[in-house]
Design a protein around this motif. Structure first.
Motif, PDB file in Angstrom:
ATOM      1  N   ALA A   1      33.167  32.561  35.744  1.00  0.00           N
ATOM      2  CA  ALA A   1      33.361  34.024  35.653  1.00  0.00           C
ATOM      3  C   ALA A   1      33.466  34.277  37.272  1.00  0.00           C
ATOM      4  CB  ALA A   1      32.051  34.362  35.216  1.00  0.00           C
ATOM      5  N   TRP A   2      34.651  34.870  37.425  1.00  0.00           N
ATOM      6  CA  TRP A   2      35.181  35.314  38.613  1.00  0.00           C
ATOM      7  C   TRP A   2      34.910  36.747  38.781  1.00  0.00           C
ATOM      8  CZ3 TRP A   2      36.525  32.058  42.907  1.00  0.00           C
ATOM      9  CH2 TRP A   2      36.922  30.889  42.446  1.00  0.00           C
ATOM     10  N   LEU A   3      34.062  37.164  39.993  1.00  0.00           N
ATOM     11  CA  LEU A   3      33.809  38.742  40.073  1.00  0.00           C
ATOM     12  C   LEU A   3      34.492  38.900  41.352  1.00  0.00           C
ATOM     13  CD1 LEU A   3      31.378  37.389  38.498  1.00  0.00           C
ATOM     14  CD2 LEU A   3      29.975  39.072  39.588  1.00  0.00           C
ATOM     15  N   ILE A   4      35.666  39.700  41.166  1.00  0.00           N
ATOM     16  CA  ILE A   4      36.527  39.977  42.165  1.00  0.00           C
ATOM     17  C   ILE A   4      36.276  41.470  42.549  1.00  0.00           C
ATOM     18  CG2 ILE A   4      38.885  40.316  43.014  1.00  0.00           C
ATOM     19  CD1 ILE A   4      39.623  37.843  41.230  1.00  0.00           C
ATOM     20  N   LEU A   5      35.930  41.677  43.555  1.00  0.00           N
ATOM     21  CA  LEU A   5      35.824  42.966  44.046  1.00  0.00           C
ATOM     22  C   LEU A   5      36.818  43.549  45.140  1.00  0.00           C
ATOM     23  CD1 LEU A   5      33.593  45.620  44.347  1.00  0.00           C
ATOM     24  CD2 LEU A   5      32.752  44.450  46.200  1.00  0.00           C
TER      25      LEU A   5
END
Length: 198
Positions: free
Chosen positions: A62-66
């Motif tokens: 699960a990539w959390l891209i900010l």
């Protein structure tokens, strides 16, 4: 200045994590904090393509891209997703990618949150930090049609991070601003994580 890319060994790590996640059935979260992939910068072009290839190759993470550029996400990704006909199918070609945006003050909230809400990510989140002034999240969502703003908030934002600035030259963050964000999230039943007061 010129952007520097991390080592090849660093870039191989998510492939290892993905294999382990596939075997274990768990989905670890990955927060790529070194750079904003949606920033427009000539030095990022090659890195961006390699990074998006890596995201595609690791569906068990699960990539959390900010990003500070939520307005760039759909225009930048449309061509890449074109072969998936994602708009016609109505689904999201990156089910393993969560998208968030940084919100430091009301102006940034009003600018960025409406763009974030247009991205059909399975999880959208806010990083309200470093908080530099009072912020009404509901005001920022006002451009989105809804009969009930708190319900709209809950259905469109999955979680929220809030915090002040750190370091020797940190700008002040009043605890009342943080309490206001916590109350807004509580009223909308959106999880809120307080990172630091500042």
């Amino acid at each position: 200045g010129r952007r520097q890319k991390t080592s090849p060994a660093y870039w191989r790590q998510p492939l290892i994590w993905n294999r382990k996640a596939r075997e274990s059935g768990q989905r670890p979260r990955v927060f790529p904090s070194l750079c904003d992939p949606f920033e427009s910068h000539p030095d990022l072009e090659t890195w961006r393509i390699e990074f998006f290839d890596l995201v595609d190759a690791t569906p068990h993470l699960a990539w959390l891209i900010l990003t500070k550029h939520p307005d760039s996400v759909l225009p930048m990704m449309r061509e890449r997703w074109e072969n998936l006909a994602w708009e016609r199918r109505g689904d999201y070609p990156w089910p393993n990618v969560w998208i968030g945006t940084s919100v430091e003050d009301q102006r940034r909230a009003d600018e960025r949150i409406p763009h974030l809400l247009q991205i059909p990510a399975p999880v959208r989140f806010l990083s309200v930090e470093p908080l530099l002034g009072p912020v009404s999240l509901l005001q920022a969502m006002a451009s989105y049609p809804s009969n009930d703003a708190p319900i709209s908030f809950r259905h469109r934002i999955s979680w929220n991070i809030v915090g002040g600035e750190s370091g020797p030259h940190a700008r002040p963050c009043h605890v009342e601003w943080i309490r206001s964000i916590i109350k807004q999230c509580r009223d909308a039943r959106v999880p809120c994580f307080v990172k630091q007061v500042g």
